[in-house]
Design a protein around this motif. Structure first.
Motif, mmCIF file in Angstrom:
data_model
loop_
_atom_site.group_PDB
_atom_site.id
_atom_site.type_symbol
_atom_site.label_atom_id
_atom_site.label_comp_id
_atom_site.label_asym_id
_atom_site.label_seq_id
_atom_site.Cartn_x
_atom_site.Cartn_y
_atom_site.Cartn_z
ATOM 1 N N TRP A 151 0.833 -1.205 0.000
ATOM 2 C CA TRP A 151 0.000 0.000 0.000
ATOM 3 C C TRP A 151 0.863 1.249 0.000
ATOM 4 N N LYS A 152 0.404 2.256 -0.743
ATOM 5 C CA LYS A 152 1.130 3.523 -0.794
ATOM 6 C C LYS A 152 0.146 4.653 -0.557
ATOM 7 N N GLN A 153 0.575 5.633 0.275
ATOM 8 C CA GLN A 153 -0.296 6.766 0.553
ATOM 9 C C GLN A 153 0.013 7.886 -0.442
ATOM 10 N N VAL A 154 -1.041 8.412 -1.084
ATOM 11 C CA VAL A 154 -0.865 9.447 -2.088
ATOM 12 C C VAL A 154 -0.487 10.754 -1.400
ATOM 13 N N SER A 155 0.547 11.409 -1.928
ATOM 14 C CA SER A 155 1.026 12.661 -1.334
ATOM 15 C C SER A 155 0.044 13.799 -1.590
ATOM 16 N N ALA A 156 0.272 14.928 -0.927
ATOM 17 C CA ALA A 156 -0.583 16.101 -1.132
ATOM 18 C C ALA A 156 -0.524 16.584 -2.571
ATOM 19 N N ALA A 157 0.601 16.295 -3.248
ATOM 20 C CA ALA A 157 0.732 16.672 -4.656
ATOM 21 C C ALA A 157 0.056 15.680 -5.584
ATOM 22 N N GLY A 158 -0.521 14.604 -5.015
ATOM 23 C CA GLY A 158 -1.227 13.622 -5.833
ATOM 24 C C GLY A 158 -0.321 12.597 -6.463
ATOM 25 N N THR A 159 0.841 12.326 -5.857
ATOM 26 C CA THR A 159 1.789 11.379 -6.454
ATOM 27 C C THR A 159 2.171 10.286 -5.471
ATOM 28 N N ILE A 160 2.681 9.212 -6.038
ATOM 29 C CA ILE A 160 3.314 8.143 -5.266
ATOM 30 C C ILE A 160 4.597 7.761 -5.983
ATOM 31 N N THR A 161 5.493 7.123 -5.275
ATOM 32 C CA THR A 161 6.710 6.583 -5.895
ATOM 33 C C THR A 161 6.727 5.081 -5.710
ATOM 34 N N ALA A 162 7.363 4.399 -6.658
ATOM 35 C CA ALA A 162 7.432 2.937 -6.588
ATOM 36 C C ALA A 162 8.682 2.468 -7.303
ATOM 37 N N ALA A 163 9.281 1.403 -6.752
ATOM 38 C CA ALA A 163 10.480 0.811 -7.350
ATOM 39 C C ALA A 163 10.071 -0.363 -8.233
#
Length: 830
Positions: A744-756
């Motif tokens: 699970w990844k929490q979406v940032s305030a800028a509306g983005t996530i990062t993933a490897a």
């Protein structure tokens, strides 16, 4: 008058003899016989009488006798079958003996068998019925099962003023689908035209030992079908080139001089081109309708010298309106018919006149063009169909009786209407006339998918895949069922939505269906019912259960709400808030007696607070509905339309995707996600699950953005999901084979996530998918994994310093991703 060249070989032979006489030397010969006067053959025909022993029986008999009197010495009275079965109470309650007695009194010469002659089984037909009948029953296409051996008499020859008239009888090849199979298990039914042609060839082969005829009449218990408008022309009927009727007209042997038809209860009297003859050479093709409302009259003139026939008269004559007393005084046979009819009605009145319930208004079958009295239309829904289906559901709802959830009735199972004439009481006889067959009541389980197939089979196909004479049969359904259809779609895919008790049908769930044993064994080409499971006989018969229902629920009132409607023109893809949606709805009006003409549809969007203006309905029961998708529309929306006058409910499902809101200003771009407050929601407790492949629709492609579209295995990517999802937990995936990217990844305030990305990710094109916490797809896009010898940017590794270009490109992608704040969401398929 039209010459019928039914004997072309004989005409050619006559011409040859004439030529020889002209060429021969003149010698003394005996005087030639004087030319013989033509014989006029008066053929009176009925079809589908169905035991009509009632107030009109004497007038029917008077019509026959009036026409007989025109040619008292050269008349044959014939029938196309269905003389009995599906009869009125006065006949049915006495096993149709009164009907057979009436036909005997009118000196019916011969009859083809109809499918209803087999209602009580083959043994009953060849035993009791044949014993009571003074006329022959013919069935040239009825064979002993597994053979081509005739099971019935194929033809009869009657001599009329020295002319040998052969009558060949056949029955519809659909008979096995129209009667209960146990009664005909020893029989098979062949092509009727092939059978007529085979017998006609035998009767004209010159071999007196196997029968020879001067004139041949074909009696087909088959006729023009429902694939054309009522009162269609012969040309319109023949345009249905694969129909049984088209074959009758165009392929019946030219040796046949006249063709009588039946079964489809249509009325016509056509002169049809004789196959193989010169243009304009025709023969009569006739059907009277049904129930003795008309008597068909064909007068053929037979010339013994040329052995040819011509048509003098080809018409349907309406039932007489003369007083019964005048007809009785004029015709001795009518007097006999009156005595039989009066006795039958008196006997039936002993039990038949007892009131079993009442109605507040007529409850009838569908009627062609809404005609009154009813002109039966088996291709349309009706108030009676709903009532009978409701009675089946109620009678069989007890688990001990089968636990029916849905009642279903075939239109041919209902043979009369409930009328307020002469009064609102329903007598035993009137109730019995509606369901006269004495079917057993059964239940079976169909899956939702099988029930859909049953509705698809209303567009008829027989066992061999051909369209039968009635191309569409409208099932009557209990009032807890609604469905929509689009007849323009491909066969087998015309049913577009089904609701049971207001809920969408579950295609995998089993539903208990209650109906007659005839229908649940696959009758009327509804073969899917025979595939039901846990099929049970309730021990009830239709008449008793029906009368009990009438008694328990009186007074009964008609429901004018149709159980189905045609819906066309729906959008092929998902819509979004603010879109204008327009589609057509039709067939909103019933044609049963008293049915109102709808004038408007109220429009409601389920689970939305938006109100809509009603849609106007035209005189034909059609409307165009136009709405704007509301902002609060659910992803799986249903538009509910309700007809003002009839109460017909039409449900229209629509897929809706979330709108993209106006973007809001964002902080200066950064390559690092903006941290969220630590007080946000917690991650879901269960691990993410990959969405089904089918959830990756074209509409969702490109609704997320990547920091780079070309990467290397093991790279970390930034995915712009949209500020609308800020703070929410999502899962990211790479596929063809779904691989989750770090839970699970929490979406940032800028509306983005990062993933490897996985370090072993193969080179080539892959898809990146983002799903919300419920598993619904937010969006997806494609990504290219570089092959060996290239950098993550996809440029050749020449030593060029690409870092500044990558940073700039990443910033631009993030800026673009920020603008994507709300996305279409498609529910994950389980």
């Amino acid at each position: 008058m039209s010459l019928t060249t039914s004997r072309p070989l004989r005409l050619a032979f006559a011409a040859m003899i004439g030529a020889c006489l002209v060429a021969a030397p003149v010698v003394a010969v005996p005087a030639l016989a004087a030319p013989q006067a033509p014989v006029q053959l008066n053929l009176l025909n009925i079809n589908d009488f169905h035991g009509r022993i009632d107030a009109n029986t004497v007038k029917f008999a008077g019509t026959v006798e009036t026409l007989r009197a025109q040619h008292p010495d050269s008349t044959l009275v014939l029938s196309d079958g269905d003389n009995i079965g599906a009869s009125l109470y006065a006949s049915a309650s006495q096993k149709d003996t009164p009907t057979i007695d009436v036909l005997n009194a009118l000196e019916l010469s011969v009859s083809a068998v109809g499918n209803h002659e087999f209602d009580q089984g083959f043994a009953d037909l060849t035993g009791r019925v044949s014993d009571e009948a003074d006329f022959d029953y013919l069935g040239a296409n009825v064979y002993l099962a597994g053979t081509e051996d005739p099971a019935l008499q194929e033809y009869t020859i009657r001599e009329v003023q020295g002319v040998k008239v052969a009558i060949i009888g056949t029955v519809t090849e659909e008979t096995p689908t129209l009667v209960s199979p146990n009664g005909i298990s020893t029989l098979s039914f062949g092509d009727p035209v092939d059978a007529v042609n085979r017998v006609a060839a035998q009767l004209t082969d010159g071999d007196a030992e196997n029968g020879e005829a001067d004139v041949i009449i074909a009696e087909y218990h088959e006729g023009a079908g429902s694939g054309t408008v009522e009162n269609a022309t012969l040309e319109q009927e023949l345009a249905l080139t694969d129909s049984a009727f088209a074959k009758i007209v165009t392929q019946t042997s030219a040796a046949v001089d006249a063709i009588f038809t039946g079964h489809t209860h249509k009325q016509y009297a056509w002169n049809a081109q004789v196959p193989g003859a010169a243009p304009g050479v025709t023969r009569p093709v006739l059907q009277t309708g049904s129930y003795g409302e008309n008597v068909g009259q064909v007068v053929l003139s037979y010339d013994p010298d040329t052995q040819s026939t011509s048509t003098v008269t080809n018409q349907n004559v309406s039932r007489s309106t003369d007083d019964d007393a005048d007809l009785v005084n004029a015709f001795p046979r009518v007097a006999t018919v009156k005595s039989i009819t009066d006795a039958a009605l008196a006997q039936a009145a002993v039990t038949g006149s007892v009131a079993v319930g009442s109605i507040t208004a007529p409850i009838t079958r569908a009627s062609i063009d809404g005609a009154a009295p009813v002109v039966e239309d088996r291709s349309a829904p009706s108030t009676l169909g709903t009532l009978v289906a409701n009675s089946l559901r109620a009678s069989l709802s007890d688990p001990l009786k089968g636990g029916a959830e849905i009642g279903v009735v075939n239109p041919g199972g209902m043979r009369a209407d409930l009328s307020t004439t002469p009064d609102a009481e329903v007598s035993f006889a009137e109730a019995n006339a509606v369901l006269p067959f004495l079917n057993n009541l059964w239940t079976t389980t169909l899956t939702g998918a099988q029930f859909k197939t049953a509705l698809e089979q209303q567009w008829q196909r027989d066992d061999e895949g051909a369209v039968p004479s009635r191309a569409y049969l409208q099932l009557g359904l209990s009032d807890n069922v609604n469905y929509t259809f689009d007849a323009t779609r491909a066969e087998g895919d015309r049913i577009t939505g089904i609701w049971i008790d207001g809920d969408p049908i579950d295609l995998a769930r089993g539903y208990r269906i209650g109906s007659f044993n005839f229908l649940l064994t696959g009758g009327d080409n509804f073969r899917i019912f025979a595939q039901g499971t846990d099929t049970r006989d309730s021990g009830l018969i239709d008449r008793d259960a029906w009368i009990s229902y009438i008694t328990d629920n009186s007074p009964l009132s008609p429901s004018f709400a149709a159980r189905q409607a045609s819906v066309t023109g729906l959008p092929a893809t998902a819509v979004k808030p603010g879109d204008s949606v327009s589609f057509s709805v039709s067939q909103l009006n019933l044609t049963s007696t008293g049915a109102p003409k709808n004038s408007q549809l109220t429009v409601a969007w389920d689970e939305s607070s938006t109100t809509f203006a009603p849609a106007s309905v035209d005189a034909n029961g059609a409307a165009t509905v136009t709405v704007t998708v509301p902002a609060d529309a659910a992803a799986s929306s249903v538009l509910t339309l309700t007809a003002k006058e009839s109460g017909t409910v039409v449900r229209v499902p629509l897929a809706v995707t979330a709108a993209v809101p106006t973007p809001t200003p964002t902080p200066a771009p950064t390559t690092e996600p903006t941290p969220l407050p630590t007080t946000g929601p917690s991650a879901p407790a269960t691990a993410p699950t990959a969405a089904a492949e089918s959830a990756l629709t074209a509409a969702l492609k490109g609704t997320i953005a990547l920091s780079d579209s070309t990467v290397a295995p093991g790279d970390t990517i930034t995915i712009a999901v949209g500020t609308a999802f800020a703070g929410q937990y999502v899962s990211a995936w790479v596929r063809s084979t779904p691989v989750n990217l770090d839970g699970w990844k929490q979406v940032s305030a800028a509306g983005t996530i990062t993933a490897a990305l996985p370090t072993d990710l193969a080179a080539g094109t892959h898809r990146i998918i983002v799903q919300d916490a419920s598993g619904a797809v937010i969006g997806w896009t494609e990504i290219t994994v570089a092959t060996a010898g290239t950098t993550a940017t996809g440029l050749a590794n020449t030593g060029l310093e690409a870092g500044p270009w990558l940073a700039g490109g990443l910033l631009m992608l993030v800026l673009g991703g920020v603008l994507l704040q709300r996305r279409r969401r498609v529910s994950m398929e389980s």
